[in-house]
Design a protein around this motif. Structure first.
Motif, PDB file in Angstrom:
ATOM      1  N   ARG A 165      27.563 -45.101  14.409  1.00 28.72           N
ATOM      2  CA  ARG A 165      28.489 -44.811  15.510  1.00 28.72           C
ATOM      3  C   ARG A 165      28.523 -43.311  15.791  1.00 28.72           C
ATOM      4  O   ARG A 165      28.579 -42.891  16.941  1.00 28.72           O
ATOM      5  CB  ARG A 165      29.898 -45.319  15.182  1.00 28.72           C
ATOM      6  N   GLU A 166      28.489 -42.515  14.742  1.00 30.04           N
ATOM      7  CA  GLU A 166      28.491 -41.064  14.928  1.00 30.04           C
ATOM      8  C   GLU A 166      27.259 -40.612  15.695  1.00 30.04           C
ATOM      9  O   GLU A 166      27.360 -39.791  16.615  1.00 30.04           O
ATOM     10  CB  GLU A 166      28.541 -40.367  13.563  1.00 30.04           C
ATOM     11  N   GLU A 167      26.105 -41.137  15.352  1.00 31.35           N
ATOM     12  CA  GLU A 167      24.860 -40.803  16.068  1.00 31.35           C
ATOM     13  C   GLU A 167      24.939 -41.268  17.513  1.00 31.35           C
ATOM     14  O   GLU A 167      24.510 -40.550  18.433  1.00 31.35           O
ATOM     15  CB  GLU A 167      23.665 -41.450  15.377  1.00 31.35           C
ATOM     16  N   SER A 168      25.477 -42.453  17.719  1.00 33.97           N
ATOM     17  CA  SER A 168      25.578 -43.021  19.070  1.00 33.97           C
ATOM     18  C   SER A 168      26.461 -42.154  19.962  1.00 33.97           C
ATOM     19  O   SER A 168      26.111 -41.870  21.114  1.00 33.97           O
ATOM     20  CB  SER A 168      26.128 -44.444  18.999  1.00 33.97           C
ATOM     21  N   GLU A 169      27.613 -41.752  19.433  1.00 36.33           N
ATOM     22  CA  GLU A 169      28.532 -40.930  20.218  1.00 36.33           C
ATOM     23  C   GLU A 169      27.947 -39.544  20.484  1.00 36.33           C
ATOM     24  O   GLU A 169      28.204 -38.945  21.531  1.00 36.33           O
ATOM     25  CB  GLU A 169      29.871 -40.805  19.494  1.00 36.33           C
ATOM     26  N   GLU A 170      27.172 -39.055  19.545  1.00 32.90           N
ATOM     27  CA  GLU A 170      26.560 -37.736  19.720  1.00 32.90           C
ATOM     28  C   GLU A 170      25.458 -37.771  20.767  1.00 32.90           C
ATOM     29  O   GLU A 170      25.289 -36.834  21.554  1.00 32.90           O
ATOM     30  CB  GLU A 170      25.996 -37.246  18.389  1.00 32.90           C
ATOM     31  N   MET A 171      24.705 -38.864  20.807  1.00 34.87           N
ATOM     32  CA  MET A 171      23.588 -38.986  21.749  1.00 34.87           C
ATOM     33  C   MET A 171      24.034 -39.340  23.160  1.00 34.87           C
ATOM     34  O   MET A 171      23.447 -38.884  24.139  1.00 34.87           O
ATOM     35  CB  MET A 171      22.604 -40.068  21.271  1.00 34.87           C
ATOM     36  N   LEU A 172      25.061 -40.180  23.261  1.00 30.48           N
ATOM     37  CA  LEU A 172      25.425 -40.762  24.548  1.00 30.48           C
ATOM     38  C   LEU A 172      26.110 -39.766  25.473  1.00 30.48           C
ATOM     39  O   LEU A 172      27.099 -39.126  25.101  1.00 30.48           O
ATOM     40  CB  LEU A 172      26.339 -41.969  24.334  1.00 30.48           C
TER      41      LEU A 172
END
Length: 225
Positions: A165-172
């Motif tokens: 989730r952390e990676e997703s929020e950082e990328m999106l």
């Protein structure tokens, strides 16, 4: 305004009509001006140095989308189902190994089939080191801020793609792309027409109010013979 006319209150109808048209005119012109401001921050997706994180609300975004990771958000409304696609930016255009960022794109219905084909080619290119996609879909529009529900749906999609989730929020990128550049003149034309129409109704209302006031004024009779 219509009900005032039916009730025979033409003065009130003119006044309220003028107010409504002026408010609508200001709103539409305001949106048009927002688009003009977005033109000062035009982002070219095909620029090698393009950074998706530079996309903000109402940024003018142009370019050819030739990468897609599939449908990440599905919106259902009165007009049917609308699919939004996840467009990744890779660390390399030739030998991609990881995602750098992701932006969501709402294509026109006529481009959905092409996006589906681009999705298959992108996955094959990234996972199987196949050939890079050769098709593309053009975008020319102004980025829109995602709703909370849309953002959560996009993040959850990336999590299902094995990102944390952390990676997703950082990328999106929390804004989505849409082909709406052609609507900019409409806002200026319609807003201008509404504003001018409101001013005309207001002038007519003022004139009628003055005429009635003059009629109500007591007459002065000359009694000198």
């Amino acid at each position: 305004m219509f009900w005032f006319f039916l009730a025979g209150k033409k003065k009130a109808a003119l006044l309220y009509g003028a107010i409504v048209m002026l408010i609508c005119g200001v709103i539409f012109l305001g949106v048009g001006i927002t688009y003009l401001k977005g033109d000062t921050n035009t982002i070219d997706l095909n620029d090698p140095d393009c950074d998706y994180s530079d996309i903000t609300n109402h940024s003018h975004v142009v370019g050819d989308i030739d990468r897609s990771w599939g449908i990440c958000v599905v919106e259902t409304g009165d007009n049917g189902k609308v699919n939004y696609y996840a467009v990744p930016k890779f660390d390399s255009d030739k030998h991609p190994r990881e995602f750098v960022s992701v932006v969501v794109f709402r294509p026109d219905k006529s481009d959905v089939t092409t996006l589906d084909s681009i999705t298959d080619d992108t996955i094959d290119f990234f996972i199987n080191r196949g050939k890079a996609p050769t098709q593309s879909v053009h975008v020319d529009g102004y980025a829109q801020k995602m709703s909370n529900d849309m953002y959560e749906a996009a993040v959850n999609y990336l999590v299902k793609c094995d990102f944390t989730r952390e990676e997703s929020e950082e990328m999106l990128v929390p804004y989505y792309l849409v082909n709406n550049a052609s609507s900019k003149p409409f806002f200026f034309i319609f807003g201008g027409v509404m504003a001018v129409g409101g001013v005309i109704l207001l002038v007519v209302w003022i004139k009628k109010r003055k005429d009635i006031a003059d009629e109500d004024r007591p007459g002065v009779w000359n009694t000198i013979e």
